[in-house]
Design an enzyme around this catalytic site. Structure first.
Site, mmCIF file in Angstrom:
data_model
loop_
_atom_site.group_PDB
_atom_site.id
_atom_site.type_symbol
_atom_site.label_atom_id
_atom_site.label_comp_id
_atom_site.label_asym_id
_atom_site.label_seq_id
_atom_site.Cartn_x
_atom_site.Cartn_y
_atom_site.Cartn_z
ATOM 1 N N PHE A 154 0.815 -1.228 0.000
ATOM 2 C CA PHE A 154 0.000 0.000 0.000
ATOM 3 C C PHE A 154 0.842 1.270 0.000
ATOM 4 C CE2 PHE A 154 1.001 -0.132 4.509
ATOM 5 C CZ PHE A 154 1.172 1.212 4.819
ATOM 6 N N LYS A 178 -1.307 -7.371 -9.278
ATOM 7 C CA LYS A 178 -2.267 -7.444 -8.156
ATOM 8 C C LYS A 178 -1.896 -6.300 -7.213
ATOM 9 C CE LYS A 178 -3.008 -8.455 -4.390
ATOM 10 N NZ LYS A 178 -3.452 -7.419 -3.413
ATOM 11 N N GLU A 181 -4.880 -3.922 -2.040
ATOM 12 C CA GLU A 181 -6.339 -3.772 -1.934
ATOM 13 C C GLU A 181 -6.700 -2.533 -1.109
ATOM 14 O OE1 GLU A 181 -4.376 -5.725 -0.431
ATOM 15 O OE2 GLU A 181 -5.130 -6.525 1.473
ATOM 16 N N SER A 231 5.227 -6.957 3.280
ATOM 17 C CA SER A 231 5.747 -7.281 4.610
ATOM 18 C C SER A 231 6.576 -8.574 4.571
ATOM 19 C CB SER A 231 4.593 -7.438 5.589
ATOM 20 O OG SER A 231 3.784 -8.524 5.173
ATOM 21 N N CYS A 286 9.589 1.755 3.422
ATOM 22 C CA CYS A 286 10.472 0.638 3.785
ATOM 23 C C CYS A 286 11.894 1.128 4.003
ATOM 24 C CB CYS A 286 10.454 -0.416 2.697
ATOM 25 S SG CYS A 286 11.198 0.160 1.180
ATOM 26 N N GLU A 386 9.389 -4.226 12.910
ATOM 27 C CA GLU A 386 9.190 -3.045 12.062
ATOM 28 C C GLU A 386 7.923 -2.341 12.547
ATOM 29 O OE1 GLU A 386 7.779 -3.774 8.025
ATOM 30 O OE2 GLU A 386 9.128 -2.232 7.276
HETATM 31 P P1 NAD Z 1 1.475 -6.646 2.997
HETATM 32 O O1 NAD Z 1 2.503 -7.720 3.067
HETATM 33 O O2 NAD Z 1 0.384 -6.643 3.991
HETATM 34 O O3 NAD Z 1 0.769 -6.654 1.555
HETATM 35 C C1 NAD Z 1 1.530 -6.729 0.377
HETATM 36 C C2 NAD Z 1 0.719 -7.457 -0.692
HETATM 37 O O4 NAD Z 1 0.489 -8.791 -0.259
HETATM 38 C C3 NAD Z 1 -0.642 -6.816 -0.931
HETATM 39 O O5 NAD Z 1 -0.891 -6.790 -2.313
HETATM 40 C C4 NAD Z 1 -1.602 -7.729 -0.192
HETATM 41 O O6 NAD Z 1 -2.864 -7.807 -0.785
HETATM 42 C C5 NAD Z 1 -0.915 -9.077 -0.247
HETATM 43 N N1 NAD Z 1 -1.202 -9.908 0.929
HETATM 44 C C6 NAD Z 1 -1.561 -9.485 2.171
HETATM 45 N N2 NAD Z 1 -1.697 -10.533 3.005
HETATM 46 C C7 NAD Z 1 -1.429 -11.637 2.281
HETATM 47 C C8 NAD Z 1 -1.391 -13.029 2.596
HETATM 48 N N3 NAD Z 1 -1.674 -13.474 3.821
HETATM 49 N N4 NAD Z 1 -1.036 -13.883 1.624
HETATM 50 C C9 NAD Z 1 -0.747 -13.447 0.369
HETATM 51 N N5 NAD Z 1 -0.766 -12.138 0.026
HETATM 52 C C10 NAD Z 1 -1.114 -11.242 0.964
HETATM 53 O O7 NAD Z 1 2.299 -5.260 3.015
HETATM 54 P P2 NAD Z 1 1.727 -3.785 3.134
HETATM 55 O O8 NAD Z 1 1.230 -3.578 4.532
HETATM 56 O O9 NAD Z 1 0.830 -3.497 2.009
HETATM 57 O O10 NAD Z 1 3.075 -2.938 2.909
HETATM 58 C C11 NAD Z 1 3.944 -2.584 3.951
HETATM 59 C C12 NAD Z 1 5.110 -3.541 4.023
HETATM 60 O O11 NAD Z 1 5.799 -3.557 2.779
HETATM 61 C C13 NAD Z 1 6.159 -3.101 5.050
HETATM 62 O O12 NAD Z 1 6.628 -4.242 5.718
HETATM 63 C C14 NAD Z 1 7.265 -2.486 4.210
HETATM 64 O O13 NAD Z 1 8.544 -2.513 4.780
HETATM 65 C C15 NAD Z 1 7.208 -3.371 2.997
HETATM 66 N N6 NAD Z 1 7.807 -2.714 1.854
HETATM 67 C C16 NAD Z 1 9.033 -3.143 1.455
HETATM 68 C C17 NAD Z 1 9.665 -2.531 0.395
HETATM 69 C C18 NAD Z 1 11.014 -2.989 -0.055
HETATM 70 O O14 NAD Z 1 11.413 -2.627 -1.156
HETATM 71 N N7 NAD Z 1 11.744 -3.753 0.743
HETATM 72 C C19 NAD Z 1 9.044 -1.463 -0.276
HETATM 73 C C20 NAD Z 1 7.782 -1.054 0.163
HETATM 74 C C21 NAD Z 1 7.161 -1.693 1.231
#
Ligand code: NAD
Length: 502
Positions: A154, A178, A181, A231, A286, A386
């Site tokens: 997000f 994808k 959401e 994440s 991140c 985090e």
């Molecule tokens: P998230 O892991 O909750 O969601 C990421 C994606 O995974 C979304 O599209 C979501 O729909 C999907 N998802 C969520 N739960 C899932 C599950 N149980 N199984 C399969 N798919 C699932 O992450 P977020 O809260 O949207 O983003 C924040 C996180 O992203 C933080 O941890 C941040 O550090 C990380 N991030 C990392 C980088 C990097 O380059 N290292 C860059 C941006 C964000």
């Protein structure tokens, strides 16, 4: 521009914007006002299959489309993104909560990747060596893989989708995206521009959803590669699932980024950088600075750090002068508040408490004010996890060696920074620090697209990062051809039973 910008978000399958038939929907909510901006469908298994099938069907023609034609679509796309960036920034600001300036930055950092994609003609070149044996030449081709998938978080709804689909499709792959959401509307505007730029039907497809959709894509037999950003918990799952199904996978995940401040650093610049990188985007980057490691006499600067943080203006992202906007959701706010509570109960000193912040006119917003802790130890939850909120931890050590050891003990490896005027200290730091992205007097060292995003250790799974040279390798496979041509029908070397080329 005829794709619905608001509700309900549509699927893009085979060049058609389609209403999902699902009965599972989620509201897209403005995090400052709680206004519902739209609804996102959680696509059915049939819809996921249809998106992959459309991408698979489009692949043979697209992979053979001349490279110049693919490049020209990217040239058009970068022009369209520039033209529409203010409009997209407003949507991004409303659904994600970041300030307008930061929303524009989100789009711009993605736009730079599209610009780089315009150089695919040279980026995708293989190698050629003649006369590896008598009359024998060897050359490599960098060929597209087929259907690639992108799963995005997000916090950068423009930049991160643009890390993925432009480079994947310009190499000749087809793509299923994808988006998050929680804030897919700005991503959909970018996809709409890609269609307007000339991306053919089926080359770029979009499905929405959560775990079931992601799992369906990661285990689909026709998907060749999966790019994930999000994440650590989800990234580890995606890497494992897609890997078990034989896909190429890259997963960029969570972080805990340390900024090390030496007492010889430019004091004002360093403290400004810590505050900007710690609290900007409400800490939802991140590459946000989450731990300030003050070395030696730099620990005396902490009161000034607190004074700077106190001055930040917490408000809705679209209000002028806002420094810190809301967190993405009420759930995210509850989580961050819980972590702050845990820091207090585990004995850290709360120098600045953002838990009770009030924002007139936006009382329902998911706000947390800048929060500063000192006396933090490595066993506390606030250090181990985090936080992804506007919370900066201060730790003090006596020497640069101690600081390096502290950073290297932390399992995450996304980014780090050193603030100093000493070239020798900087050189030692860049050499000994075990973190994939290092800033020297730079608070958020995200590389420009001619390089690659190179987070490491616990922040990444897979060996190739997003965009730049590494992603060219990720989205292509190398084929090596060894060739000999005869210009004389009478050539006859006789039978050779060795593996030797002569
Ligand atoms: P998230 O892991 O909750 O969601 C990421 C994606 O995974 C979304 O599209 C979501 O729909 C999907 N998802 C969520 N739960 C899932 C599950 N149980 N199984 C399969 N798919 C699932 O992450 P977020 O809260 O949207 O983003 C924040 C996180 O992203 C933080 O941890 C941040 O550090 C990380 N991030 C990392 C980088 C990097 O380059 N290292 C860059 C941006 C964000």
């Amino acid at each position: 521009m005829n794709q619905p910008q608001a509700e309900p978000a549509k699927l893009l399958i085979g060049g058609q914007w389609l209403a999902s038939r699902t009965d599972h929907w989620q509201d897209i909510v403005n995090p400052a006002t709680q206004q519902v901006l739209g609804r996102v469908p959680f696509a059915t298994a049939d819809e996921v299959d249809a998106a992959v099938a459309a991408a698979q069907a489009a692949f043979p023609a697209w992979r053979n489309t001349p490279v110049g034609a693919r490049m020209r679509i990217m040239l058009k796309l970068q022009a369209l993104i520039r033209e529409h960036s203010q409009r997209i920034a407003k949507v991004l600001c409303a659904e994600q909560g970041k300030t307008l300036a930061d929303a524009e930055g989100d789009i711009f950092r993605g736009l730079e990747v599209v610009e780089h994609a315009c150089s695919v003609g040279t980026l995708q070149m293989g190698e050629h060596l003649e006369n590896v044996a008598g009359g024998v030449d060897t050359y490599t081709l960098r060929q597209p893989l087929g259907v690639c998938v992108g799963i995005t978080p997000f916090n950068f709804p423009a930049m991160i989708p643009l890390w993925m689909f432009p480079m994947a499709i310009v190499c000749g792959n087809t793509f299923v995206l994808k988006p998050s959401e929680q804030d897919p509307l700005s991503t959909l505007l970018l996809v709409e521009l890609a269609l307007e730029a000339g991306v053919p039907a089926g080359v770029l497809n979009v499905v929405h959803g959560g775990k079931e959709v992601v799992d369906g894509l990661c285990s689909h037999p026709d998907v060749k590669a999966v790019s994930f950003v999000g994440s650590t918990a989800v990234g580890t799952h995606v890497y494992d699932l897609a890997g078990r199904h034989g896909k190429r996978v890259q997963a960029m995940m969570g972080a805990k980024n340390h900024a090390v401040v030496l007492p010889d650093a430019n004091r004002e610049q360093s403290l400004n950088a810590l505050v900007g990188a710690g609290f900007g985007a409400a800490g939802q980057r991140c590459m946000a600075t989450s731990v300030a490691v003050m070395v030696g006499a730099a620990r005396e600067w902490v009161p000034q750090l607190k004074a700077l943080a106190e001055r930040l203006k917490v408000n809705a992202g679209h209000e002028p002068g806002t420094d810190v906007g809301p967190l993405i959701s009420a759930k995210a706010r509850e989580r961050v508040l819980g972590l702050i509570d845990s820091g207090v109960s585990e004995g850290a000193t709360l120098l600045l408490d953002g838990r009770q912040v009030q924002v007139p006119g936006y009382e329902q917003g998911n706000f947390v004010g800048p929060t500063l802790f000192s006396d933090v130890t490595a066993d506390m939850r606030i250090y181990r996890e985090e936080i992804f909120g506007p919370v900066l931890l201060v730790m003090c050590v006596d020497t640069l060696d101690e600081a390096i050891a502290l950073v290297n003990r932390n399992p995450f490896g996304n980014g780090t920074g050193l603030f100093t005027q000493s070239g020798a200290a900087a050189r030692k730091f860049q050499n000994e620090i075990d973190i994939g992205q290092v800033g020297i007097n730079i608070p958020i060292p995200v590389p420009v697209p001619y390089f690659s995003f190179t987070g490491s250790r616990g922040s990444k799974l897979g060996d190739l990062g997003p965009y730049g040279k590494q992603v060219m390798q990720f989205y292509t496979q190398t084929k090596t051809v060894t060739a000999r041509w005869f210009d004389d029908a009478s050539v006859n070397d006789g039978v050779n039973t060795t593996i030797h080329l002569r």
